[in-house]
Motif scaffolding. Structure first.
Motif, PDB file in Angstrom:
ATOM      1  N   LYS A 260       0.842  -1.216  -0.109  1.00  0.00           N
ATOM      2  CA  LYS A 260       0.075  -0.116   0.084  1.00  0.00           C
ATOM      3  C   LYS A 260       0.804   1.331   0.113  1.00  0.00           C
ATOM      4  O   LYS A 260       1.883   1.322   0.871  1.00  0.00           O
ATOM      5  CB  LYS A 260      -0.864   0.103   1.178  1.00  0.00           C
TER       6      LYS A 260
ATOM      7  N   VAL B 187     -11.580  -1.435   6.077  1.00  0.00           N
ATOM      8  CA  VAL B 187     -11.823  -0.152   5.795  1.00  0.00           C
ATOM      9  C   VAL B 187     -10.989   0.630   4.672  1.00  0.00           C
ATOM     10  O   VAL B 187     -11.286   1.732   4.601  1.00  0.00           O
ATOM     11  CB  VAL B 187     -12.062   0.645   7.219  1.00  0.00           C
TER      12      VAL B 187
ATOM     13  N   LYS C 218     -17.459   3.415   2.552  1.00  0.00           N
ATOM     14  CA  LYS C 218     -16.937   2.675   3.983  1.00  0.00           C
ATOM     15  C   LYS C 218     -15.668   2.304   3.838  1.00  0.00           C
ATOM     16  O   LYS C 218     -14.896   1.902   4.746  1.00  0.00           O
ATOM     17  CB  LYS C 218     -17.972   1.511   4.162  1.00  0.00           C
ATOM     18  N   ARG C 219     -14.893   2.324   2.641  1.00  0.00           N
ATOM     19  CA  ARG C 219     -13.584   1.976   2.399  1.00  0.00           C
ATOM     20  C   ARG C 219     -12.736   2.878   1.689  1.00  0.00           C
ATOM     21  O   ARG C 219     -13.328   3.465   0.680  1.00  0.00           O
ATOM     22  CB  ARG C 219     -13.598   0.671   1.414  1.00  0.00           C
ATOM     23  N   ASP C 220     -11.637   3.539   2.115  1.00  0.00           N
ATOM     24  CA  ASP C 220     -10.879   4.457   1.397  1.00  0.00           C
ATOM     25  C   ASP C 220      -9.847   3.910   0.648  1.00  0.00           C
ATOM     26  O   ASP C 220      -9.370   2.797   0.794  1.00  0.00           O
ATOM     27  CB  ASP C 220     -10.500   5.703   2.066  1.00  0.00           C
ATOM     28  N   GLY C 221      -9.513   4.708  -0.265  1.00  0.00           N
ATOM     29  CA  GLY C 221      -8.423   4.497  -1.220  1.00  0.00           C
ATOM     30  C   GLY C 221      -7.919   3.187  -1.542  1.00  0.00           C
ATOM     31  O   GLY C 221      -7.138   2.588  -1.684  1.00  0.00           O
TER      32      GLY C 221
END
Lengths: 305, 373
Positions: free
Chosen positions: A12, A53, B370-373
Motif C-alpha cells: 500500500k 476499511v 466505507k472503504r477508502d483509497g
C-alpha cells in the motif's frame, strides 16, 4: 494448525510513500499476535486493510476464511478497535454498547458472557457519557464494543497508547484471558516491553516486516552481546564508549546505555577500567540479556544497509 | 430495517443530549419568523419629500395636496431653491424632490401638457423604484382629475376616461405578511435541515466514530436513511410550528389541503437532507461543511423568489432556479396556502423535486465510502 489470518504480499502506498511493502504473515487460531514498531511503521494501515476499511494496492488476505473483497462477511466476523478513541462521546457507556450490539444484529444480553469480566468494572459508570471517562476506562469500553458481537478475530490498534501503566498491565491480562477462549487477537504497539506478552511478534518498520517469531526466540537469535553501562557523566560516556574494542552500536535505554558487542568475550572489567581512565565516576557495567528493543534496534540498523 | 431504526434512535439520542439543540431547532425559527415577517416588506411610508413649487398656482397646490393626502409622503421641506433641495438629499434628510416649474398651470390649461421634475435618491435601488411607482400613481390620479374637472368642462368635449378597477386575487388587501410568511416558513425549515445534515457525517469523521461504523456490516443506504429520518421528523415539526404561527399570529388561513403541504414538505426535505449529507460526505471538517452549505444556501434563498420575483430575473438566472429546491417549495407553499392549489396544480413541482431527491440521495449514498483509497 488452524490459520485465522493469512496475509500475502500486501502493498500500500500513499503518494510516494510506501506504507506497506510486500507484507506477508499468518496468525493461528487462538494466538495473541503482536505488531511491534515505531510510529509510522505501517501498523495502522495494515489493520485498516485487514478490517476492510481501506483497500490495498496489491496483495490479498484471508480473514477467518474470507478474502478481503468479501467485506460484509469479514466485517461481521472481526472486532476492530482503532487507535483513536472512536465511540460516541455524547452517548453513555451503556448506550454505546447497546448501539454497537444492535448494529451487529445482536444484543448485550446475548453476548454478555464475553464482556462480563471487563464490563463489571465499567458498570458503576454505565450512565456516564463515554467522553467523560478516564483513558483506561475508555479503552475498556472500546474493547467491550469491539467484542460485543462475538468476533472470531480481534484487531487492536495501539490499545495501550496513552493509558497509565497499571491499566496497561490490566489490559494485557484481559487479552491473555480472551485468548484462552479461542479468540484470535492481533495487536499493535509501539511499546517494546509489551512484546513479551504476545505469543508471537512481528517487528515492523517502514512498511516491512523484519522478523516474526515468539519473543523469546527473537532475543535468543540475537547474534550480539549486550552490555549496559552507566556513569555520572552520560553525555561524555556516549562518546567515550565507542573507544571500547568491539563496540558496534550504542543506544540510550532509560538511565543506561546499551552497547552491542561484536564478540562475546569482552569483559566488564576491561570496560570499567577504560572508563575510569577517561575520568568517569560511579561507573556501573553489566552484561545483560538482549531484549526485544535491542533486537529491534539491531534489525533496523541492518535493514538500512 | 432494524439497523435503520437503531441508527435513528442513536441520532435522536445525540440530538436531544445536546442542550443547545432543542432551542436551536424550535425557538430560533420561531423568533426569526416573527421578526422577518414583520420586517421583510416592500411597503415604504412617510418618505421625506422636498417640494419646490415655483408656480404657486391652484393646480400646483392641488398636486401637492394629493401628495400630502397619501400616507406615503411626508412633505418635510418647501423651498424655491434647487441647491438647497439637493443639499438635503445629499445629507440624507430627504428621499426625493418634487419640482413644479413656473408656468405649470398655464401650460396645463393652454397646451394640455406640462412638465414636472421628480428627483429620487436611488442609493437603494429597490426603494427608489417603489418611490417612483407611488409618485407616478399620485400624479396620474391628479392628471385624470384635472382632465375631468377643468379641461373637459371648457371644451364641452367629454373625453372618455378609462377607468381600470383592480382587485388583488388570493391576497385581496395585498398584505405582505400573508405573502411572506409561507415563504419564510420554507426558508427556516431549509436552514436548519441543511446545516444539521451537512455537519452530521463529517462530525463522525472528525471525532473518529466513522471508523468504528465502517467496520460494522451497516449498509450504506441504511446509514444514509438512518441519518435522514430524524432530521425529516424535526423538519416536519418545524413546519407544523410555522403553520400554527401563521394561523394564530398572522391569521393566514390555509386554503388548500394540509396533507398536500406535508407530502410536498416530506419529498422536499428528503432532497434537501440528501444534499446536506452529500456535502457532509465530501468534506473533511465541519468548517468546510458550513462554508459549502452557506454558499449554496445564500444562492438558493436569494434566487428562490422569496424576496424578488423569479420572473424579474434574467433568463439565465431563471434557468438556474430550475435546480433550486427552495424555489419549488416557496412556489408550492404560496400556491397551496394562498390559492388552494390541488395536487394536480403542483404536479410539475412535485415531479421536479422528486427527481432531485432521487439524484441527491443516490449521490450521497454513492459518495459515502466505507472503504477508502
Amino acid at each position: 494448525m488452524n490459520e485465522r489470518v493469512i496475509a500475502t504480499n500486501i502493498t500500500k502506498s500513499f503518494r510516494s510513500t510506501k506504507a506497506l511493502d510486500d507484507v506477508s504473515f499468518s496468525v493461528n487460531e487462538g494466538e495473541l499476535f503482536g505488531f511491534i514498531g515505531p510510529d509510522g511503521a505501517g501498523k495502522s494501515t495494515l489493520f485498516r486493510i485487514l478490517t476492510t476499511v481501506m483497500n490495498a494496492d496489491s496483495g490479498d488476505a484471508l480473514v477467518d476464511g474470507f478474502h478481503l473483497k468479501d467485506e460484509i462477511a469479514i466485517r461481521s466476523r472481526v472486532g476492530y478497535m482503532p487507535g483513536k478513541f472512536s465511540l460516541y462521546p455524547d452517548l453513555s457507556v451503556q448506550e454505546n454498547l447497546e448501539f454497537f450490539a444492535k448494529v451487529f444484529g445482536t444484543t448485550v444480553q446475548e453476548n454478555y458472557s464475553i464482556i462480563k469480566e471487563i464490563y463489571v468494572q465499567l458498570e458503576p459508570f454505565k450512565d456516564r457519557r463515554a467522553g467523560k471517562l478516564s483513558g483506561g476506562m475508555k479503552q475498556k469500553l472500546a474493547l467491550c464494543c469491539a467484542l460485543i458481537h462475538k468476533p472470531r478475530v480481534l484487531f487492536l490498534d495501539e490499545p495501550t497508547t496513552g493509558v497509565d501503566p497499571v491499566s496497561r498491565r490490566e489490559f494485557w491480562e484481559m487479552l491473555g484471558r480472551l485468548k484462552q477462549s479461542g479468540l484470535t487477537i492481533l495487536v499493535s504497539t509501539p511499546y517494546m516491553d509489551e512484546a513479551s506478552r504476545c505469543d508471537r511478534v512481528a517487528l515492523i518498520q517502514k512498511g516491512k516486516i523484519l522478523d516474526i517469531d515468539p519473543p523469546g526466540v527473537i532475543t535468543k537469535k540475537f547474534p550480539l552481546h549486550v552490555i549496559a553501562v552507566k556513569s555520572d557523566n552520560m553525555q561524555k560516556l556516549r562518546k567515550d564508549i565507542l573507544k571500547v574494542e568491539d563496540a558496534e552500536s550504542v543506544y540510550g535505554f532509560g538511565e543506561f546505555l546499551h552497547i552491542t558487542m561484536k564478540k562475546e568475550n569482552s569483559s566488564t572489567e576491561k570496560i570499567e577500567s577504560l572508563l575510569k581512565q577517561q575520568g568517569h565516576q560511579h561507573i556501573e557495567v553489566k552484561i545483560i540479556e538482549a531484549g526485544i528493543e535491542d533486537c529491534f534496534m539491531h534489525l533496523m540498523e541492518h535493514n538500512k544497509n | 430495517m432494524r439497523t435503520i431504526l437503531v441508527i435513528i434512535r442513536k441520532e435522536f439520542l445525540q440530538i436531544f443530549r445536546n442542550r443547545a439543540m432543542l432551542p436551536q431547532i424550535i425557538m430560533m425559527p420561531l423568533i426569526q419568523l416573527l421578526i422577518l415577517s414583520n420586517a421583510a416588506t416592500f411597503e415604504i411610508r412617510h418618505l421625506n419629500m422636498h417640494v419646490i413649487d415655483q408656480d404657486q398656482s391652484q393646480a400646483s397646490r392641488q398636486l401637492i395636496g394629493k401628495f400630502k393626502a397619501s400616507n406615503y409622503f411626508e412633505l418635510s421641506d418647501f423651498s424655491f431653491d434647487e441647491k438647497h433641495a439637493d443639499e438635503d438629499i445629499m445629507q440624507g434628510k430627504d428621499r426625493c424632490i418634487l419640482m413644479i416649474p413656473k408656468g405649470f398651470e398655464h401650460d396645463l390649461m393652454k397646451e394640455q401638457h406640462t412638465k414636472l421634475l421628480l428627483n429620487i435618491n436611488a442609493i437603494d435601488g429597490a426603494a427608489a423604484g417603489v418611490i417612483n411607482t407611488y409618485a407616478l400613481s399620485i400624479i396620474q390620479n391628479f392628471n385624470q382629475q384635472i382632465d375631468a374637472q377643468w379641461i373637459n368642462q371648457q371644451q364641452f368635449d367629454q373625453q372618455k376616461i378609462l377607468n381600470t378597477p383592480y382587485s388583488f386575487w388570493y391576497n385581496p388587501y395585498m398584505n405582505y405578511k400573508t405573502f411572506m410568511v409561507p415563504g419564510l416558513i420554507v426558508m427556516l425549515l431549509t436552514m436548519v435541515g441543511m446545516f444539521m445534515s451537512a455537519q452530521n457525517i463529517v462530525r463522525e469523521k472528525e471525532i473518529g466514530t466513522i471508523e468504528q461504523i465502517n467496520v460494522t456490516p451497516i449498509k450504506k443506504a441504511h446509514f444514509i436513511i438512518g441519518k435522514q429520518v430524524p432530521f425529516l421528523i424535526i423538519g416536519l415539526v418545524q413546519l407544523t410550528i410555522g403553520l400554527l404561527v401563521a394561523r394564530w399570529v398572522f391569521s393566514i388561513h390555509i386554503l388548500g389541503s394540509i396533507p398536500l403541504i406535508y407530502l410536498f414538505a416530506t419529498v422536499y426535505l428528503i432532497t434537501l437532507l440528501g444534499f446536506g449529507l452529500l456535502i457532509s460526505t465530501m468534506v473533511d471538517t465541519q468548517q468546510q461543511a458550513m462554508f459549502l452549505a452557506w454558499f449554496f444556501m445564500v444562492i438558493f434563498i436569494l434566487m428562490s423568489g422569496l424576496f424578488t420575483p423569479i420572473e424579474a430575473m434574467p433568463q439565465w438566472a431563471q434557468n438556474i432556479t430550475k435546480f433550486n429546491p427552495i424555489a419549488y417549495f416557496v412556489a408550492v407553499m404560496r400556491m397551496v396556502v394562498l390559492k388552494g392549489s390541488t395536487i394536480k396544480d403542483i404536479l410539475p413541482q412535485l415531479t421536479a423535486i422528486s427527481i432531485g431527491g432521487l439524484v441527491m440521495c443516490s449521490l450521497a449514498t454513492l459518495r459515502y465510502r466505507k472503504r477508502d483509497g
